[in-house]
Scaffold this active site. Structure first.
Site, mmCIF file in Angstrom:
data_model
loop_
_atom_site.group_PDB
_atom_site.id
_atom_site.type_symbol
_atom_site.label_atom_id
_atom_site.label_comp_id
_atom_site.label_asym_id
_atom_site.label_seq_id
_atom_site.Cartn_x
_atom_site.Cartn_y
_atom_site.Cartn_z
ATOM 1 C CD GLU A 25 -5.138 3.723 -6.747
ATOM 2 O OE1 GLU A 25 -4.648 3.350 -5.675
ATOM 3 O OE2 GLU A 25 -4.481 3.895 -7.786
ATOM 4 C CB CYS A 219 -0.429 3.796 -9.224
ATOM 5 S SG CYS A 219 0.886 3.538 -8.042
ATOM 6 C CG ASN A 350 0.078 8.527 -6.148
ATOM 7 O OD1 ASN A 350 -0.164 8.617 -4.950
ATOM 8 N ND2 ASN A 350 0.324 7.359 -6.734
ATOM 9 C CD GLU A 351 3.334 5.223 -3.947
ATOM 10 O OE1 GLU A 351 3.553 4.462 -4.902
ATOM 11 O OE2 GLU A 351 3.010 4.824 -2.822
HETATM 12 O O1 AHR Z 1 -2.861 1.925 -2.359
HETATM 13 C C1 AHR Z 1 -2.385 1.111 -3.371
HETATM 14 C C2 AHR Z 1 -1.243 1.746 -4.146
HETATM 15 O O2 AHR Z 1 -0.138 1.881 -3.320
HETATM 16 C C3 AHR Z 1 -1.473 3.126 -4.654
HETATM 17 O O3 AHR Z 1 -2.071 3.156 -5.884
HETATM 18 C C4 AHR Z 1 -0.110 3.696 -4.781
HETATM 19 O O4 AHR Z 1 -0.087 5.086 -4.637
HETATM 20 C C5 AHR Z 1 0.686 2.928 -3.774
HETATM 21 O O5 AHR Z 1 1.813 2.382 -4.334
#
Ligand code: AHR
Length: 629
Positions: A25, A219, A350-351
């Site tokens: 990321e 995120c 994602n999440e």
């Molecule tokens: O890994 C850091 C963050 O943690 C990521 O962006 C997210 O998916 C999670 O909350």
């Protein structure tokens, strides 16, 4: 006495060859300022503050001005450029600070380029590299600019190594020029690709031998609002035309000052696929599912307007796998990759959590399955491994027959030690698990006190033994986040730390690497007995079908040595290999001054017969490779 019984004569389960992978990321300068090797910050003057990263250089006798303009730009997608006007009383121009400085090395070449046009007079331009403390490292001169935009280049050879260098562009003589897309790249990028990736960072990934690469997050996929979501179609093609996007990290974390972090998208989906291929990892893209980050606005696209999001997913599969005769396959081929990337998995969201997610996920599944039934689809199970959001989602995923569920966990080391049996009781017939983001937190989640220490690394190793034992349920896992820049981090812990010149593999990195290198093809049932109450021991074994070796992994997190009897069913040869990752205290960790304080040590050992005693070092992960006879 502790006994570890390795039942090599009993059947185990198959292990996914791509089980241990990487989560990438753009956080902590992961991409811009990190993996993407561009040294100039805000090269196109497109940041919301167009002069961020730049400042005027005006010696006392110099007279001139700089103005940001956007009329008649070099590239309409990135319209701003800088006009430098000098009266010629002295050299006059601008300096770029890089990403917390620019890391340059003596003896290496750096490729400078600029889009430039002459506006008035006939000034020359000095392109200079200065060290952080002001010493001139290199200067070259460009002149005779034409009235239309042109690309001019130069190769710089700094006379010294410096982590905090800066680039200066100085007009010499009266007149004005327009400049845009100012760029400086090391020649020595990964595979020497022009405009490519930082070689040492990619090498560290390749050395992990990862099974897959998940990208682009995190995120970042979601964005704080939907218009800030990651849209894969925008950053492909020539980098000059890729639009900038604000990185939500700037405002997502209030506990650390923002690292002036924008995404210039030199690293886009084509580059992620190429990187996956380079390092032998399965590509695993994650796409926005029509929901912005639920920690931010949680903005939802109305269901009636979801179709373009689904189309993006279908087009991505075509971009990755389609023949060059298809629209998106042709786009890939035009970028220099006629062969498909052979993508097998795709994550939707994602999440995410709640009924809104299920409502959006279902049409994605339906449309993708109808057209590409062979693609394994991954659904996200929220941010925590056991809360009510998680409990709500799992039954829904079963109903929807999701292929793989992405679970996340950032918790104290004790959680990882205590949950090594988490997957023993999972339903063998339901969706498989992708433990897609995890890391032990020495303090607590989102704390600046978290450290990549040995205790955390060993707790992850213990948990990984549990995942490996359950390889029929857990198909994949990845530590998160991956990279962090020492001067621009917001989230800790992270697997690999860098500054502008150096790289530090953490103890956690070595745990990941040891599991990748000693993965095995199938599990071997392993039993622990006789463990004293005051002691914790974690053990698991796998078989390498190519070599016939049995690979035993043992974690001894305690402060004392552990003597254990090993019972190995079946004949084995006396020569074995032992690899040990250990340290002198639970809080020990690698650092820029001692990057290899903790590292694996390999030795040849001799064992006798199928029953013998071995001593496992305090605070250690040990891997023993036994050859069959
Ligand atoms: O890994 C850091 C963050 O943690 C990521 O962006 C997210 O998916 C999670 O909350």
């Amino acid at each position: 006495m502790t006994t570890i019984k390795v039942q090599a004569d009993r059947p185990g389960v198959k292990i996914n060859p791509a089980m241990w992978g990487i989560f990438f990321e753009d956080i902590n300068f992961g991409a811009d300022g990190g993996l993407y090797a561009e040294l100039v910050k805000n090269r196109g003057f497109e940041f919301p503050d167009p002069l961020m990263g730049w400042h005027k250089l005006s010696p006392s006798k110099a007279r001139g001005q700089i103005v940001v303009r956007d009329d008649d730009p070099f590239n309409a997608a990135n319209p701003r450029y800088l006009r430098i006007e000098s009266q010629g009383t002295d050299v006059f121009g601008v300096a770029n600070e890089g990403f917390r400085g620019m890391g340059v090395r003596r003896g290496e070449a750096y490729h400078f380029s600029v889009r430039v046009r002459n506006v008035s007079g006939a000034p020359a331009m000095r392109v200079c590299l200065y060290s952080g403390d002001g010493a001139l490292l290199e200067t070259v001169q460009l002149d005779t600019f034409s009235a239309g935009w042109e690309k001019r280049t130069a190769v710089l050879h700094p006379s010294a190594t410096d982590a905090k260098a800066k680039l200066c562009l100085l007009l010499d003589g009266p007149g004005a020029v327009d400049i845009d897309f100012v760029s400086l790249f090391p020649e020595n990028t990964w595979k020497k690709r022009p405009g490519g990736l930082r070689a040492d960072m990619v090498q560290a990934l390749a050395d992990l031998r990862p099974g897959f690469l998940r990208f682009p997050g995190g995120c970042i996929v979601e964005g704080s609002e939907l218009d800030k979501r990651y849209q894969w179609k925008k950053p492909i093609g020539p980098v000059e035309g890729r639009p900038l996007r604000i990185n939500r990290r700037i405002y997502a974390f209030v506990h650390r000052p923002p690292p002036a972090d924008f995404q210039t998208f030199g690293l886009g989906f084509f580059e992620y696929f190429q990187l996956s291929e380079d390092i032998g990892a399965e590509p695993l893209p994650i796409l926005n599912c029509g929901m912005a980050c639920q920690f931010n606005s949680g903005e939802l696209v109305p269901l009636a307007e979801l179709e373009p999001y689904i189309q993006d997913a279908l087009d991505l599969i075509e971009f990755a796998n389609g023949p060059a005769t298809t629209e998106w396959g042709a786009r890939r081929a035009a970028l220099g990759h006629p062969e498909p990337f052979n993508m097998k998995m795709l994550g939707i969201g994602n999440e995410q959590w709640g009924p809104q997610y299920i409502e959006r996920l279902a049409p994605f599944l339906q449309a993708i399955r109808a057209r590409y039934p062979q693609i394994q689809l991954i659904a996200s199970c929220g941010p925590l491994p056991d809360d009510e959001r998680f409990e709500y989602l799992w039954p829904k995923f079963r109903e929807l027959k999701v292929d793989i569920v992405d679970e996340h966990c950032y918790a104290r080391p004790s959680w990882f030690f205590e949950n090594t049996h988490r997957y023993d009781s999972y339903d063998r017939n339901g969706p498989k698990v992708f433990f897609g983001e995890y890391a032990a937190q020495s303090d607590k989640m989102v704390s600046v006190e978290n450290r990549n220490n040995l205790e955390c690394a060993l707790s992850e190793a213990a948990f990984m033994i549990g995942m490996e034992r359950n390889a029929d349920v857990v198909r994949m896992a990845s530590y998160a986040p991956l990279f962090s820049h020492a001067d621009a981090w917001q989230w800790t812990p992270d697997l690999i730390w860098v500054d502008n010149l150096n790289l530090v593999p953490t103890a956690n990195y070595y745990v990941q690497q040891l599991f990748c290198l000693h993965r095995g093809d199938e599990t071997v049932p392993t039993e622990l007995s006789g463990v004293e109450q005051s002691q914790a021991v974690f053990a698991g074994a796998v078989r390498d079908n190519k070599t016939g070796e049995i690979i035993l992994k043992v974690v001894n997190p305690g402060d004392g040595p552990l003597d254990a009897q090993i019972l190995l069913a079946g004949e084995i040869q006396p020569e074995a290999t032992e690899i040990v990752l250990a340290g002198s205290s639970p809080t020990e960790r690698n650092s820029f001054s001692r990057p290899n304080q903790i590292h694996p040590v390999e030795a040849a050992v001799t064992v006798s017969g199928g029953a013998f005693t071995r001593r496992f070092q305090p605070r250690s992960l040990t891997i023993l490779r036994f050859k069959g006879s």
